[in-house]
Motif scaffolding. Structure first.
Motif, mmCIF file in Angstrom:
data_model
loop_
_atom_site.group_PDB
_atom_site.id
_atom_site.type_symbol
_atom_site.label_atom_id
_atom_site.label_comp_id
_atom_site.label_asym_id
_atom_site.label_seq_id
_atom_site.Cartn_x
_atom_site.Cartn_y
_atom_site.Cartn_z
ATOM 1 N N PHE A 81 -0.529 23.000 43.696
ATOM 2 C CA PHE A 81 -1.494 21.908 43.553
ATOM 3 C C PHE A 81 -1.705 21.224 44.897
ATOM 4 C CE2 PHE A 81 -2.602 17.476 42.593
ATOM 5 C CZ PHE A 81 -3.736 17.673 41.824
ATOM 6 N N SER A 82 -0.622 20.922 45.593
ATOM 7 C CA SER A 82 -0.699 20.270 46.896
ATOM 8 C C SER A 82 -1.468 21.124 47.899
ATOM 9 C CB SER A 82 0.713 19.983 47.423
ATOM 10 O OG SER A 82 0.656 19.397 48.692
ATOM 11 N N MET A 83 -1.190 22.426 47.910
ATOM 12 C CA MET A 83 -1.889 23.325 48.826
ATOM 13 C C MET A 83 -3.381 23.380 48.506
ATOM 14 S SD MET A 83 0.915 26.417 49.305
ATOM 15 C CE MET A 83 -0.365 27.599 49.558
ATOM 16 N N ALA A 84 -3.731 23.402 47.227
ATOM 17 C CA ALA A 84 -5.140 23.452 46.830
ATOM 18 C C ALA A 84 -5.863 22.180 47.259
ATOM 19 C CB ALA A 84 -5.255 23.644 45.320
ATOM 20 N N VAL A 85 -5.215 21.024 47.091
ATOM 21 C CA VAL A 85 -5.814 19.752 47.481
ATOM 22 C C VAL A 85 -5.975 19.681 48.999
ATOM 23 C CG1 VAL A 85 -5.445 17.247 47.559
ATOM 24 C CG2 VAL A 85 -5.031 18.495 45.448
ATOM 25 N N GLU A 86 -4.927 20.030 49.731
ATOM 26 C CA GLU A 86 -4.983 20.002 51.199
ATOM 27 C C GLU A 86 -6.060 20.950 51.730
ATOM 28 O OE1 GLU A 86 -3.498 17.991 53.254
ATOM 29 O OE2 GLU A 86 -1.871 17.157 52.061
ATOM 30 N N THR A 87 -6.181 22.125 51.131
ATOM 31 C CA THR A 87 -7.192 23.090 51.546
ATOM 32 C C THR A 87 -8.591 22.539 51.304
ATOM 33 O OG1 THR A 87 -5.709 24.919 51.023
ATOM 34 C CG2 THR A 87 -8.050 25.442 51.186
ATOM 35 N N LEU A 88 -8.792 21.915 50.155
ATOM 36 C CA LEU A 88 -10.094 21.344 49.819
ATOM 37 C C LEU A 88 -10.463 20.217 50.773
ATOM 38 C CD1 LEU A 88 -12.381 21.643 47.777
ATOM 39 C CD2 LEU A 88 -11.219 19.977 46.344
ATOM 40 N N VAL A 89 -9.515 19.356 51.111
ATOM 41 C CA VAL A 89 -9.772 18.257 52.041
ATOM 42 C C VAL A 89 -10.078 18.798 53.432
ATOM 43 C CG1 VAL A 89 -8.725 16.268 53.209
ATOM 44 C CG2 VAL A 89 -8.460 16.535 50.754
ATOM 45 N N ALA A 90 -9.346 19.817 53.859
ATOM 46 C CA ALA A 90 -9.575 20.400 55.185
ATOM 47 C C ALA A 90 -10.926 21.114 55.249
ATOM 48 C CB ALA A 90 -8.449 21.365 55.523
ATOM 49 N N LYS A 91 -11.295 21.769 54.165
ATOM 50 C CA LYS A 91 -12.547 22.516 54.122
ATOM 51 C C LYS A 91 -13.757 21.582 54.136
ATOM 52 C CE LYS A 91 -12.543 26.108 51.485
ATOM 53 N NZ LYS A 91 -12.591 26.989 50.312
ATOM 54 N N ASN A 92 -13.665 20.497 53.378
ATOM 55 C CA ASN A 92 -14.760 19.523 53.272
ATOM 56 C C ASN A 92 -14.364 18.267 54.030
ATOM 57 O OD1 ASN A 92 -15.988 21.333 51.475
ATOM 58 N ND2 ASN A 92 -14.967 20.388 49.736
ATOM 59 N N LYS A 93 -14.822 18.151 55.245
ATOM 60 C CA LYS A 93 -14.407 17.031 56.112
ATOM 61 C C LYS A 93 -14.710 15.670 55.502
ATOM 62 C CE LYS A 93 -12.885 19.571 59.447
ATOM 63 N NZ LYS A 93 -11.504 19.671 59.748
ATOM 64 N N GLY A 94 -15.765 15.543 54.704
ATOM 65 C CA GLY A 94 -16.112 14.260 54.099
ATOM 66 C C GLY A 94 -15.340 13.962 52.829
ATOM 67 N N SER A 95 -14.578 14.928 52.363
ATOM 68 C CA SER A 95 -13.844 14.774 51.112
ATOM 69 C C SER A 95 -12.605 13.909 51.317
ATOM 70 C CB SER A 95 -13.430 16.151 50.596
ATOM 71 O OG SER A 95 -12.746 16.037 49.380
ATOM 72 N N ASN A 96 -12.203 13.224 50.265
ATOM 73 C CA ASN A 96 -10.973 12.450 50.349
ATOM 74 C C ASN A 96 -9.968 13.016 49.343
ATOM 75 O OD1 ASN A 96 -11.543 11.247 47.777
ATOM 76 N ND2 ASN A 96 -12.838 9.742 48.789
ATOM 77 N N TYR A 97 -8.744 12.517 49.411
ATOM 78 C CA TYR A 97 -7.665 13.073 48.593
ATOM 79 C C TYR A 97 -7.846 12.785 47.113
ATOM 80 C CZ TYR A 97 -5.160 14.514 52.725
ATOM 81 O OH TYR A 97 -4.808 15.153 53.883
#
Length: 81
Positions: free
Chosen positions: A15-31
């Motif tokens: 779960f943590s890896m999926a969230v971190e990947t999503l945040v890194a991929k989408n610069k405007g995204s937040n946690y």
């Protein structure tokens, strides 16, 4: 077949890896948004988030919520720089 079963099993680390990947991929995204997106993508209930959050994710979400004034911070907060 084992890959699909393995992907359905959600651990704190995955779960943590999926969230971190999503945040890194989408610069405007937040946690906060990333956590919700991962839960919805995997078809999990929001109540499952409590057991899936790692300490580092909890800290990042808390910092984000403080900066957005969603929660009250501890007394003696930071000076604006």
């Amino acid at each position: 077949m084992s890959d699909s079963i393995e992907e359905k099993i959600v651990t704190k680390k995955r779960f943590s890896m999926a969230v971190e990947t999503l945040v890194a991929k989408n610069k405007g995204s937040n946690y906060i948004d990333a956590c919700v997106s991962v839960l919805e993508e995997r078809g999990l209930d929001y109540s499952a988030m409590k057991r899936l959050l790692t300490d580092s994710l909890k800290q990042k979400i808390e910092e984000e919520a403080l900066s957005l004034n969603l929660i009250r911070g501890k007394k003696g907060g930071k000076l604006p720089l």
